[in-house]
Motif scaffolding. Structure first.
Motif, PDB file in Angstrom:
ATOM      1  N   PRO A  23       0.709  -1.133  -0.137  1.00  0.00           N
ATOM      2  CA  PRO A  23       0.147  -0.160  -0.006  1.00  0.00           C
ATOM      3  C   PRO A  23       0.834   1.236  -0.036  1.00  0.00           C
ATOM      4  O   PRO A  23       0.087   2.555  -0.168  1.00  0.00           O
ATOM      5  CB  PRO A  23      -0.721  -0.093   1.418  1.00  0.00           C
ATOM      6  N   ALA A  24       2.178   1.350   0.289  1.00  0.00           N
ATOM      7  CA  ALA A  24       3.072   2.388   0.603  1.00  0.00           C
ATOM      8  C   ALA A  24       4.124   1.841   0.327  1.00  0.00           C
ATOM      9  O   ALA A  24       4.793   0.683   0.054  1.00  0.00           O
ATOM     10  CB  ALA A  24       2.863   2.938   1.676  1.00  0.00           C
ATOM     11  N   ALA A  25       5.343   2.860   0.124  1.00  0.00           N
ATOM     12  CA  ALA A  25       6.787   2.532   0.000  1.00  0.00           C
ATOM     13  C   ALA A  25       7.328   1.749   1.208  1.00  0.00           C
ATOM     14  O   ALA A  25       8.318   0.969   1.236  1.00  0.00           O
ATOM     15  CB  ALA A  25       7.513   3.825  -0.044  1.00  0.00           C
ATOM     16  N   ASP A  26       6.832   2.138   2.443  1.00  0.00           N
ATOM     17  CA  ASP A  26       7.376   1.553   3.756  1.00  0.00           C
ATOM     18  C   ASP A  26       6.289   1.544   4.920  1.00  0.00           C
ATOM     19  O   ASP A  26       5.279   2.350   4.470  1.00  0.00           O
ATOM     20  CB  ASP A  26       8.512   2.126   4.171  1.00  0.00           C
ATOM     21  N   HIS A  27       6.704   1.123   5.904  1.00  0.00           N
ATOM     22  CA  HIS A  27       5.574   0.903   7.240  1.00  0.00           C
ATOM     23  C   HIS A  27       5.241   2.441   7.563  1.00  0.00           C
ATOM     24  O   HIS A  27       4.220   2.717   8.115  1.00  0.00           O
ATOM     25  CB  HIS A  27       6.161   0.072   8.138  1.00  0.00           C
ATOM     26  N   CYS A  28       6.357   3.247   7.696  1.00  0.00           N
ATOM     27  CA  CYS A  28       6.208   4.527   8.333  1.00  0.00           C
ATOM     28  C   CYS A  28       4.924   5.496   7.098  1.00  0.00           C
ATOM     29  O   CYS A  28       4.386   6.203   7.566  1.00  0.00           O
ATOM     30  CB  CYS A  28       7.300   5.403   8.429  1.00  0.00           C
ATOM     31  N   ALA A  29       5.317   5.435   5.895  1.00  0.00           N
ATOM     32  CA  ALA A  29       4.296   6.042   5.037  1.00  0.00           C
ATOM     33  C   ALA A  29       2.893   5.314   5.195  1.00  0.00           C
ATOM     34  O   ALA A  29       1.963   6.271   5.054  1.00  0.00           O
ATOM     35  CB  ALA A  29       4.570   5.653   3.692  1.00  0.00           C
ATOM     36  N   VAL A  30       2.704   4.215   5.534  1.00  0.00           N
ATOM     37  CA  VAL A  30       1.414   3.495   5.648  1.00  0.00           C
ATOM     38  C   VAL A  30       0.620   4.318   6.783  1.00  0.00           C
ATOM     39  O   VAL A  30      -0.695   4.650   6.902  1.00  0.00           O
ATOM     40  CB  VAL A  30       1.447   2.070   6.074  1.00  0.00           C
ATOM     41  N   VAL A  31       1.330   4.470   7.745  1.00  0.00           N
ATOM     42  CA  VAL A  31       0.683   5.146   9.194  1.00  0.00           C
ATOM     43  C   VAL A  31       0.950   6.649   9.114  1.00  0.00           C
ATOM     44  O   VAL A  31       0.402   7.345  10.198  1.00  0.00           O
ATOM     45  CB  VAL A  31       1.167   4.485  10.433  1.00  0.00           C
ATOM     46  N   ALA A  32       1.447   7.356   8.328  1.00  0.00           N
ATOM     47  CA  ALA A  32       1.943   8.621   8.426  1.00  0.00           C
ATOM     48  C   ALA A  32       0.601   9.724   8.621  1.00  0.00           C
ATOM     49  O   ALA A  32       0.555  10.425   9.330  1.00  0.00           O
ATOM     50  CB  ALA A  32       2.251   9.025   7.148  1.00  0.00           C
ATOM     51  N   ASP A  33      -0.723   9.273   7.911  1.00  0.00           N
ATOM     52  CA  ASP A  33      -1.674   9.948   8.229  1.00  0.00           C
ATOM     53  C   ASP A  33      -2.719   9.525   9.176  1.00  0.00           C
ATOM     54  O   ASP A  33      -3.969  10.116   9.205  1.00  0.00           O
ATOM     55  CB  ASP A  33      -2.434  10.229   6.924  1.00  0.00           C
ATOM     56  N   TRP A  34      -2.394   8.298   9.784  1.00  0.00           N
ATOM     57  CA  TRP A  34      -3.581   7.693  10.673  1.00  0.00           C
ATOM     58  C   TRP A  34      -3.784   8.794  11.863  1.00  0.00           C
ATOM     59  O   TRP A  34      -2.931   9.324  12.375  1.00  0.00           O
ATOM     60  CB  TRP A  34      -2.885   6.415  11.106  1.00  0.00           C
ATOM     61  N   SER A  35      -4.995   8.869  12.184  1.00  0.00           N
ATOM     62  CA  SER A  35      -5.403   9.337  13.410  1.00  0.00           C
ATOM     63  C   SER A  35      -5.127   8.693  14.752  1.00  0.00           C
ATOM     64  O   SER A  35      -4.984   7.644  14.590  1.00  0.00           O
ATOM     65  CB  SER A  35      -6.944   9.813  13.332  1.00  0.00           C
ATOM     66  N   GLU A  36      -4.993   9.161  15.832  1.00  0.00           N
ATOM     67  CA  GLU A  36      -4.823   8.599  17.008  1.00  0.00           C
ATOM     68  C   GLU A  36      -6.026   7.497  17.003  1.00  0.00           C
ATOM     69  O   GLU A  36      -5.843   6.448  17.736  1.00  0.00           O
ATOM     70  CB  GLU A  36      -4.898   9.617  18.197  1.00  0.00           C
ATOM     71  N   ASP A  37      -7.265   7.952  16.647  1.00  0.00           N
ATOM     72  CA  ASP A  37      -8.276   7.038  16.968  1.00  0.00           C
ATOM     73  C   ASP A  37      -8.202   5.798  15.964  1.00  0.00           C
ATOM     74  O   ASP A  37      -8.420   4.547  16.377  1.00  0.00           O
ATOM     75  CB  ASP A  37      -9.574   7.622  16.300  1.00  0.00           C
ATOM     76  N   THR A  38      -7.560   5.928  14.843  1.00  0.00           N
ATOM     77  CA  THR A  38      -7.307   4.686  14.144  1.00  0.00           C
ATOM     78  C   THR A  38      -6.178   3.814  14.641  1.00  0.00           C
ATOM     79  O   THR A  38      -6.335   2.556  14.655  1.00  0.00           O
ATOM     80  CB  THR A  38      -6.863   5.359  12.417  1.00  0.00           C
ATOM     81  N   ILE A  39      -5.072   4.401  15.243  1.00  0.00           N
ATOM     82  CA  ILE A  39      -4.192   3.743  15.713  1.00  0.00           C
ATOM     83  C   ILE A  39      -4.581   2.971  16.995  1.00  0.00           C
ATOM     84  O   ILE A  39      -4.387   1.584  17.052  1.00  0.00           O
ATOM     85  CB  ILE A  39      -2.892   4.739  16.458  1.00  0.00           C
TER      86      ILE A  39
END
Length: 212
Positions: A93-109
């Motif tokens: 879904p993205a280049a790496d793991h950091c990119a996957v969660v870069a735009d995640w909100s705290e609620d999503t996490i």
């Protein structure tokens, strides 16, 4: 005492030893039981958190606190983003793991962490060298047992589940810690600095043996 979740944008304190490389990849659809927010996790971790790849950790059953911290660390790029593993995955879904969660909100996490924390842990189906495991037991007892109780099997430690974890993942992660490639508490840093490659292999074999 209430535990404080790590969010490095506001709070850089961390009470959990952070082991666990959560390498996410895409899945064509959300599997039953997993929230939509976890869609980008399913390709590597599945809906149950039991990975089938030797380099991807089993995250089922780890505490939600621990898993939240890992995702915040990826978001702030304070642990390796494992781009090499993403490059091997189909339809990542993205280049790496950091990119996957870069735009995640705290609620999503929080939602994703809670889902995987609720899944039952299942140890990896793997073999290990008994002599290495015995050597690893001595290293664990001397330097690791204070934070990783019961052979690294207790999720209440908020330090991930090491017992039964994949050896390849453990070796890679311990070397990352030793080389200062990822955030770690001072106690962890002191313990891993003196580990040789043989020590790390022995620890991985010990934790593999404890999960059976």
């Amino acid at each position: 005492m209430r535990r404080t979740r790590l969010n490095t944008g506001r709070n850089r304190s961390l009470t959990a030893v952070v082991l666990g490389t959560l390498a996410f990849a895409a899945a064509p659809m959300v599997l039953a039981g997993a929230p939509e927010s976890a869609e980008s996790c399913l390709g590597c971790h599945g809906s149950d958190g039991i990975s089938q790849d030797s380099n991807t950790p089993i995250i089922a059953g780890a505490s939600d606190f621990f898993l939240e911290n890992q995702l915040f660390l990826f978001q702030s790029e304070e642990r390796p983003c494992v781009a090499d593993l993403f490059a091997q995955a189909d339809d990542a879904p993205a280049a790496d793991h950091c990119a996957v969660v870069a735009d995640w909100s705290e609620d999503t996490i929080v939602e994703v962490a809670a889902h995987y924390a609720e899944q039952p842990f299942q140890p990896a189906d793997q073999s290990w060298d008994e002599a290495q495991a015995q050597a690893g037991a001595a290293i664990h007892d001397e330097g690791c047992a204070r934070c990783h109780a019961d052979g690294g099997s207790d999720p209440a430690d908020d330090a991930g589940i090491l017992a039964g974890q994949r050896q390849s993942y453990l070796v890679r992660t311990l070397k990352d810690f030793r080389e200062g490639a990822r955030f770690q508490p001072g106690t962890m840093e002191r313990e891993v600095q003196g580990l040789s490659d043989a020590d790390i292999e022995a620890l991985a074999a010990y934790y593999a043996s404890q999960g059976q």
